[in-house]
Design an enzyme around this catalytic site. Structure first.
Site, PDB file in Angstrom:
ATOM      1  N   HIS A 166      -3.409   6.512   3.045  1.00  0.00           N
ATOM      2  CA  HIS A 166      -2.315   5.741   3.652  1.00  0.00           C
ATOM      3  C   HIS A 166      -0.990   6.501   3.584  1.00  0.00           C
ATOM      4  CE1 HIS A 166      -1.205   1.307   4.684  1.00  0.00           C
ATOM      5  NE2 HIS A 166      -0.613   2.171   5.491  1.00  0.00           N
TER       6      HIS A 166
ATOM      7  N   CYS B 288       0.802  -1.233   0.000  1.00  0.00           N
ATOM      8  CA  CYS B 288       0.000   0.000   0.000  1.00  0.00           C
ATOM      9  C   CYS B 288       0.832   1.279   0.000  1.00  0.00           C
ATOM     10  CB  CYS B 288      -0.925   0.002   1.204  1.00  0.00           C
ATOM     11  SG  CYS B 288      -1.930  -1.485   1.388  1.00  0.00           S
TER      12      CYS B 288
END
Length: 476
Positions: free
Chosen positions: A90, A39
């Protein structure tokens, strides 16, 4: 989302009618990769237009500040675009705008921002996550753990327990539609609609799970090189990155994963309808991709970070309904593209200068009718990697071959992706492939020369150097 989970790509089970239509009326890049497939580093490449060597994120590490001089939303904002992200960012700090005018945040269940004993209060998910606040207004005391599923529990699945409209996937589209209502109509817009799913937890609404649960789902592919013995039977655990998982649980996890993808597809269809209602469908360029894949039992492996196709190869579709870019609609491009190519592509489409910090390239030259007969020069190969303890790896692919080197053990793998697309046979020891392996090894030696970890002295690969997740220049 894995590269192969599109019905238009030939998947025998998954249904993705809206994404298929985007591809049929656009261009699908069949050899798209996430060079650092997890991610955080994938999003660094997407938002900066930089390879992992430049952006410094060569593995997964949370709570490292994001300080980049030029970002995709930032450059578009400076050029007069109204910019917004809905869903997963993120980054760090969690509400770092990274050039967006606004973010409506749902990063999902991240361990680092739930651990109350180790983080500042202002970084706890109770403080930073907009979806959780929204959900609790409708379901008092609701939490992301209510189903008992971990954020990386790739072998456990169960249906969503609340009305579908409360699911994070629906919420992401609902908030994106609300952005269409609230945006400044005098400006062009850039919207990053960022779904957490189909990343675990595997929790599709029941109606979508019903589409797949009773089907005869094909088994994961398992190469002749795959590990078959797992001391302690890691596969019996609810969270695992490897192991032989009980068949019933594995098939339900696969069904749920496919269900989440179809759920996303239908919600994208919902957004496209509203985009048309606002009169912007013909005036909007769409790029659909994913930050990494999911091994989903391939080779008895799960999750991401590894260099295999199920982990590192991703879907990548561009669509220009108004044909402003002169795309060769309905075609499939087999050149290797990557996350770093998104920023220069969208900036070029918007007529915005591409900063010197960017080392990705615009994909339009590969997708336009005018360049099909005389294609422009493109990269000859992609260097990918991921710092991950004993599984730290580097890999090279041109979309037809793949060479892998595990930096801590020196293990090599070589796959002929044309004749062995599922990576079933490791040809590293095959006599007739030694010339190709030697060539790709020399390419990797060159790529790693001068890296701070010491992986290469310019003549050979050096085994056992200490891997890092973030290169030192990120901290300077």
């Amino acid at each position: 989302m894995r590269f192969d989970c599109l019905s238009i790509a030939g998947h025998p089970i998954v249904e993705t009618p809206n994404l298929d239509e985007l591809a049929l009326r656009g261009v699908r890049f069949d050899r798209a990769y996430s060079a650092t497939p997890s991610c955080v580093p994938a999003r660094a490449a997407l938002l900066t237009g930089q390879s992992q060597r430049l952006n410094g994120r060569v593995g997964y590490q949370d709570r490292v500040p994001w300080n980049y001089s030029a970002t995709l939303p930032g450059e578009l904002a400076k050029a007069g675009y109204h910019t917004q992200c809905v869903g997963k960012m993120h980054t760090y700090p969690a509400r770092n705008l990274l050039g967006f005018h606004n973010i409506v945040l749902h990063d999902g269940y991240l361990h680092h921002n739930r651990n109350k004993h180790s983080i500042p209060v202002q970084e706890h998910y109770d403080e930073v996550d907009d979806y959780v606040q929204w959900l609790r207004e409708r379901v008092p005391d609701a939490d992301m753990l209510d189903l008992g599923l971990d954020c990386n529990a790739s072998t456990v699945a169960r249906p969503w327990h609340l009305p579908e409209k409360l699911h994070p996937t629906n919420w992401t589209v609902t908030q994106s539609i609300d952005f269409l209502r609230r945006r400044d109509p005098s400006k062009p817009f850039f919207l990053m609609m960022s779904f957490v799913r189909p990343h675990p937890p595997f929790d599709p609404p029941q109606a979508y799970l019903d589409l797949y649960e009773d089907l005869d789902i094909p088994d994961p592919v398992v190469g002749d090189w795959a590990q078959t013995e797992f001391p302690g039977q890691q596969g019996l655990l609810s969270t695992t990155s490897e192991g032989i998982v009980p068949t019933r649980r594995l098939k339900k996890a696969m069904a749920a994963y496919y269900a989440l993808i179809t759920h996303i597809d239908h919600q994208i269809g919902r957004f496209l309808q509203v985009l048309s209602e606002y009169g912007e469908r013909e005036n909007t360029i769409i790029l659909f991709t994913s930050d990494h894949g999911e091994l989903l039992g391939d080779h008895h492996l799960f999750r991401k970070t590894l260099p295999y196709e199920g982990s590192a190869r991703v879907p990548f579709i561009v669509n220009d309904a108004g044909n402003h870019l002169g795309l060769s609609r309905g075609t499939v491009c087999n050149e290797v593209v990557e996350m770093r190519d998104i920023m220069p592509s969208l900036l070029e489409a918007a007529g915005v200068a591409i900063p010197d910090t960017v080392d990705g390239d615009s994909v339009w030259k590969l997708a336009q009718k005018s360049t099909l007969e005389n294609p422009s020069a493109w990269r000859n190969y992609l260097h990918g990697e991921h710092s991950s303890g004993n599984n730290s790896n580097h890999w090279i692919t041109n979309g037809k071959e793949k060479y892998i080197w595990f930096s801590q053990t020196g293990k090599e793998q070589y796959f002929d992706l044309i004749n062995d697309p599922h990576e079933l046979h490791n040809a590293a020891d095959d006599e007739d492939q030694q010339e190709r392996i030697s060539y790709w090894r020399s390419v990797l030696i060159h790529e790693l020369e001068g890296r701070e970890e010491g992986y290469s002295d310019g003549q050979r690969l050096i085994v056992g150097c200490r891997p890092v997740s973030v290169l030192s220049h990120v901290y300077s």
